[in-house]
Write a protein that holds these residues in place. Structure first.
Motif, PDB file in Angstrom:
ATOM      1  N   LEU A 111     -26.908  11.372 -14.921  1.00 36.34           N
ATOM      2  CA  LEU A 111     -25.638  12.006 -15.249  1.00 36.34           C
ATOM      3  C   LEU A 111     -25.843  13.506 -15.395  1.00 36.34           C
ATOM      4  CD1 LEU A 111     -24.444   9.517 -18.031  1.00 36.34           C
ATOM      5  CD2 LEU A 111     -23.437   9.735 -15.753  1.00 36.34           C
ATOM      6  N   PRO A 112     -24.781  14.300 -15.200  1.00 37.69           N
ATOM      7  CA  PRO A 112     -24.916  15.747 -15.426  1.00 37.69           C
ATOM      8  C   PRO A 112     -25.225  16.034 -16.892  1.00 37.69           C
ATOM      9  CG  PRO A 112     -22.606  15.127 -15.113  1.00 37.69           C
ATOM     10  CD  PRO A 112     -23.424  13.928 -14.760  1.00 37.69           C
ATOM     11  N   GLU A 113     -25.959  17.120 -17.144  1.00 37.58           N
ATOM     12  CA  GLU A 113     -26.341  17.452 -18.507  1.00 37.58           C
ATOM     13  C   GLU A 113     -25.198  18.117 -19.257  1.00 37.58           C
ATOM     14  OE1 GLU A 113     -29.921  19.683 -18.825  1.00 37.58           O
ATOM     15  OE2 GLU A 113     -31.205  17.954 -18.412  1.00 37.58           O
ATOM     16  N   PHE A 114     -25.223  17.945 -20.570  1.00 32.70           N
ATOM     17  CA  PHE A 114     -24.221  18.513 -21.462  1.00 32.70           C
ATOM     18  C   PHE A 114     -24.564  19.984 -21.699  1.00 32.70           C
ATOM     19  CE2 PHE A 114     -22.285  19.383 -25.579  1.00 32.70           C
ATOM     20  CZ  PHE A 114     -21.080  18.700 -25.526  1.00 32.70           C
ATOM     21  N   ASN A 115     -23.936  20.881 -20.920  1.00 38.63           N
ATOM     22  CA  ASN A 115     -24.193  22.314 -21.013  1.00 38.63           C
ATOM     23  C   ASN A 115     -22.919  23.050 -21.416  1.00 38.63           C
ATOM     24  OD1 ASN A 115     -26.947  22.230 -20.123  1.00 38.63           O
ATOM     25  ND2 ASN A 115     -26.199  21.921 -18.024  1.00 38.63           N
TER      26      ASN A 115
ATOM     27  N   ALA B  82     -24.911  13.726 -20.252  1.00 42.96           N
ATOM     28  CA  ALA B  82     -26.079  13.320 -21.035  1.00 42.96           C
ATOM     29  C   ALA B  82     -26.616  14.507 -21.816  1.00 42.96           C
ATOM     30  CB  ALA B  82     -27.160  12.767 -20.110  1.00 42.96           C
ATOM     31  N   PHE B  83     -26.978  14.269 -23.084  1.00 42.75           N
ATOM     32  CA  PHE B  83     -27.609  15.308 -23.895  1.00 42.75           C
ATOM     33  C   PHE B  83     -29.059  15.481 -23.447  1.00 42.75           C
ATOM     34  CE2 PHE B  83     -24.473  13.573 -27.081  1.00 42.75           C
ATOM     35  CZ  PHE B  83     -23.604  14.647 -27.001  1.00 42.75           C
ATOM     36  N   PRO B  84     -29.528  16.727 -23.241  1.00 45.89           N
ATOM     37  CA  PRO B  84     -30.913  16.936 -22.786  1.00 45.89           C
ATOM     38  C   PRO B  84     -31.957  16.440 -23.789  1.00 45.89           C
ATOM     39  CG  PRO B  84     -29.574  18.911 -22.463  1.00 45.89           C
ATOM     40  CD  PRO B  84     -28.757  17.980 -23.296  1.00 45.89           C
ATOM     41  N   LEU B  85     -31.756  16.678 -25.088  1.00 43.32           N
ATOM     42  CA  LEU B  85     -32.634  16.229 -26.170  1.00 43.32           C
ATOM     43  C   LEU B  85     -34.098  16.646 -25.987  1.00 43.32           C
ATOM     44  CD1 LEU B  85     -31.337  12.611 -26.953  1.00 43.32           C
ATOM     45  CD2 LEU B  85     -30.615  14.793 -27.918  1.00 43.32           C
ATOM     46  N   PRO B  86     -34.399  17.965 -25.995  1.00 43.96           N
ATOM     47  CA  PRO B  86     -35.808  18.388 -26.032  1.00 43.96           C
ATOM     48  C   PRO B  86     -36.410  18.059 -27.398  1.00 43.96           C
ATOM     49  CG  PRO B  86     -34.348  20.269 -26.286  1.00 43.96           C
ATOM     50  CD  PRO B  86     -33.465  19.103 -25.973  1.00 43.96           C
ATOM     51  N   GLU B  87     -37.673  18.365 -27.569  1.00 44.63           N
ATOM     52  CA  GLU B  87     -38.376  17.990 -28.805  1.00 44.63           C
ATOM     53  C   GLU B  87     -37.748  18.607 -30.044  1.00 44.63           C
ATOM     54  OE1 GLU B  87     -40.796  15.795 -29.466  1.00 44.63           O
ATOM     55  OE2 GLU B  87     -40.539  15.155 -27.390  1.00 44.63           O
ATOM     56  N   ASN B  88     -37.214  19.822 -29.914  1.00 42.76           N
ATOM     57  CA  ASN B  88     -36.617  20.486 -31.076  1.00 42.76           C
ATOM     58  C   ASN B  88     -35.090  20.416 -31.058  1.00 42.76           C
ATOM     59  OD1 ASN B  88     -36.262  22.226 -28.883  1.00 42.76           O
ATOM     60  ND2 ASN B  88     -36.398  24.072 -30.152  1.00 42.76           N
ATOM     61  N   ASP B  89     -34.536  19.424 -30.361  1.00 44.40           N
ATOM     62  CA  ASP B  89     -33.080  19.294 -30.299  1.00 44.40           C
ATOM     63  C   ASP B  89     -32.530  18.995 -31.688  1.00 44.40           C
ATOM     64  OD1 ASP B  89     -30.654  18.859 -28.336  1.00 44.40           O
ATOM     65  OD2 ASP B  89     -30.554  17.245 -29.824  1.00 44.40           O
TER      66      ASP B  89
ATOM     67  N   GLN C  34     -21.006  16.471 -30.465  1.00 47.47           N
ATOM     68  CA  GLN C  34     -20.761  17.331 -29.304  1.00 47.47           C
ATOM     69  C   GLN C  34     -20.643  18.796 -29.720  1.00 47.47           C
ATOM     70  OE1 GLN C  34     -17.229  15.331 -27.765  1.00 47.47           O
ATOM     71  NE2 GLN C  34     -18.399  14.419 -26.094  1.00 47.47           N
ATOM     72  N   GLY C  35     -19.949  19.043 -30.835  1.00 50.39           N
ATOM     73  CA  GLY C  35     -19.830  20.409 -31.327  1.00 50.39           C
ATOM     74  C   GLY C  35     -21.175  20.985 -31.738  1.00 50.39           C
ATOM     75  N   VAL C  36     -21.994  20.191 -32.372  1.00 48.18           N
ATOM     76  CA  VAL C  36     -23.326  20.620 -32.803  1.00 48.18           C
ATOM     77  C   VAL C  36     -24.208  20.914 -31.597  1.00 48.18           C
ATOM     78  CG1 VAL C  36     -25.454  19.764 -33.850  1.00 48.18           C
ATOM     79  CG2 VAL C  36     -23.288  19.498 -35.066  1.00 48.18           C
ATOM     80  N   GLU C  37     -24.179  20.025 -30.593  1.00 46.37           N
ATOM     81  CA  GLU C  37     -24.981  20.234 -29.386  1.00 46.37           C
ATOM     82  C   GLU C  37     -24.513  21.472 -28.617  1.00 46.37           C
ATOM     83  OE1 GLU C  37     -27.596  18.906 -27.935  1.00 46.37           O
ATOM     84  OE2 GLU C  37     -28.018  17.378 -29.416  1.00 46.37           O
ATOM     85  N   TYR C  38     -23.204  21.667 -28.568  1.00 46.83           N
ATOM     86  CA  TYR C  38     -22.683  22.867 -27.903  1.00 46.83           C
ATOM     87  C   TYR C  38     -23.180  24.127 -28.601  1.00 46.83           C
ATOM     88  CZ  TYR C  38     -19.568  26.818 -27.337  1.00 46.83           C
ATOM     89  OH  TYR C  38     -19.088  28.088 -27.166  1.00 46.83           O
ATOM     90  N   ALA C  39     -23.057  24.159 -29.937  1.00 44.50           N
ATOM     91  CA  ALA C  39     -23.442  25.351 -30.692  1.00 44.50           C
ATOM     92  C   ALA C  39     -24.926  25.660 -30.525  1.00 44.50           C
ATOM     93  CB  ALA C  39     -23.092  25.160 -32.172  1.00 44.50           C
ATOM     94  N   ALA C  40     -25.766  24.624 -30.593  1.00 43.73           N
ATOM     95  CA  ALA C  40     -27.205  24.838 -30.450  1.00 43.73           C
ATOM     96  C   ALA C  40     -27.539  25.401 -29.071  1.00 43.73           C
ATOM     97  CB  ALA C  40     -27.950  23.531 -30.694  1.00 43.73           C
ATOM     98  N   ALA C  41     -26.865  24.881 -28.033  1.00 43.30           N
ATOM     99  CA  ALA C  41     -27.131  25.354 -26.668  1.00 43.30           C
ATOM    100  C   ALA C  41     -26.541  26.740 -26.414  1.00 43.30           C
ATOM    101  CB  ALA C  41     -26.557  24.356 -25.659  1.00 43.30           C
ATOM    102  N   ALA C  42     -25.531  27.121 -27.198  1.00 42.30           N
ATOM    103  CA  ALA C  42     -24.863  28.405 -27.000  1.00 42.30           C
ATOM    104  C   ALA C  42     -25.460  29.521 -27.847  1.00 42.30           C
ATOM    105  CB  ALA C  42     -23.372  28.266 -27.318  1.00 42.30           C
ATOM    106  N   GLY C  43     -26.584  29.244 -28.518  1.00 45.12           N
ATOM    107  CA  GLY C  43     -27.270  30.298 -29.251  1.00 45.12           C
ATOM    108  C   GLY C  43     -26.851  30.446 -30.697  1.00 45.12           C
ATOM    109  N   TRP C  44     -26.321  29.389 -31.295  1.00 43.72           N
ATOM    110  CA  TRP C  44     -25.968  29.414 -32.710  1.00 43.72           C
ATOM    111  C   TRP C  44     -27.159  28.972 -33.555  1.00 43.72           C
ATOM    112  CZ3 TRP C  44     -20.578  28.704 -34.935  1.00 43.72           C
ATOM    113  CH2 TRP C  44     -19.582  29.107 -34.025  1.00 43.72           C
TER     114      TRP C  44
END
Length: 372
Positions: free
Chosen positions: A21-25, A39-46, A111-121
């Protein structure tokens, strides 16, 4: 024997392949992609890998071969709100996600938390706020703050916060020349458990003054911050949540008494927690059912209205639209979760039975096909 070594044909029949699936970016969270599964990428420090997940979402992700969510219309609405909040004070952006049981409040918060983390929050996420009040960690009274400190939970929160936000913290210099990159401030709380509550409070206060990166404080099981806890005073009186250091610290930001120069505070109500459910006085204070007044025979603590003043409610729709449900159906179908053949008749039957409610659609609809 590892799965990769099972080469015989008998082990290949019906083998579950990982979902593609496309990643959640952040850049893909637009109206054009509403109704699509990502799909959430979920790296080690996600953030959700480190802070954890609500129990019901964790169970979903363990059954699926990949952590997946469907981008809904309300997801785009929350993302737009967070984008605006990234340039504003958290005083103007104190939100609570509300809706019927199983409508997807916790998933939306993730979803909001994952967005914020990926957007540099800078992100601090409390997935199970019930853990703050269920007497699962030690506590001790502090004369200075007149609250009961929770050093173990504060220390764990510091460790997780640093793990998730390490790259951003390395570039921040706070007032007074405090550099978070060297980890001195956080290390004090990690080395000396008794200092952890004070260090966590000082860290959030310092982060609230900086303007380089927005800060998100996200809390699931939000209603437990107003509940009667399982902790007792030395006189064996039940303590309210705001008498404990961790809930009180969070409530200071929820109420706007403390703020982030850039950022937001977002909570999600939970209807699945029966021990710490949404009380009638908190429901009325949040304006969810203004026609239901609290009982005149029950004293409503002044703290309830003080800590809920100015909070904005974001309603989560009770049901998914057909497009969102179709994407969810396709995800579970690719995961080979159905006992009966997947077709339009099955989809429409389960969608109608559940009334479009996301949780019922999956657990009482699609996965109930496993029962024979």
């Amino acid at each position: 024997m590892p799965v990769a070594q099972l080469k015989h044909d008998i082990f290949q029949n019906g083998r579950l392949d990982e979902l593609v699936l496309p990643e959640f970016n952040p850049e893909d969270l637009t109206e054009d992609n509403s109704g699509k599964a990502m799909a959430f990428p979920l790296p080690e420090n996600d953030v959700v890998r480190v802070f954890g997940l609500p129990r019901n979402i964790l169970l979903d992700f363990r059954i699926l071969s990949k952590a997946v969510s469907v981008v809904r219309d309300v997801t785009i609405k929350l993302v737009d709100r967070l984008q605006a909040a990234s340039q504003e004070s958290s005083q103007k952006n104190r939100l609570v996600l509300a809706g019927s049981a199983g409508c997807g409040k916790s998933f939306l918060l993730v979803q909001g938390v994952e967005y914020a983390a990926a957007a540099g929050w800078l992100v601090m996420y409390i997935p199970r706020a019930a853990s703050l009040v269920n007497s699962s960690t030690m506590y001790t009274y502090d004369l200075r703050t007149r609250t009961y400190l929770q050093p173990i939970f504060a220390q764990q929160t510091l460790q997780r916060f640093r793990t998730v936000n390490e790259s951003l913290l390395g570039s921040l210099t706070l007032e007074g020349g405090i550099e978070l990159g060297d980890g001195v401030l956080i290390d004090i709380g990690l080395k000396e458990q008794t200092s952890a509550p004070a260090v966590l409070s000082a860290l959030l206060e310092a982060l609230g003054k900086q303007t380089k990166a927005p800060v998100l404080l996200a809390v699931d099981d939000f209603q437990t911050l107003f509940a009667k806890s399982a902790y007792k005073s030395p006189h064996f009186q039940t303590l309210r949540a705001w008498h404990l250091s961790m809930p009180r610290l969070i409530l200071d930001y929820v109420s706007g008494q403390k703020t982030f120069a850039r950022g937001a505070v977002v909570g999600a109500l939970s209807a699945s927690n029966k021990t710490y459910g949404l009380s009638q006085d908190v429901r009325h204070a949040l304006g969810l059912q203004p026609w239901l007044q609290p009982s005149p025979y029950v004293k409503v603590p002044a703290e309830v209205s003080a800590f809920t003043k100015g909070i904005q409610i974001m309603k989560v729709p009770e049901k998914m639209n057909v497009g969102e449900a179709a994407s969810l159906f396709e995800v579970w179908n690719k995961n080979k979760s159905f006992h009966t053949p997947a077709n339009d008749e099955l989809f429409l039957a389960k969608y109608a039975e559940s009334g479009g409610n996301p949780r019922d659609f999956v657990w009482k609809g699609l996965l109930s096909t496993l029962q024979t």
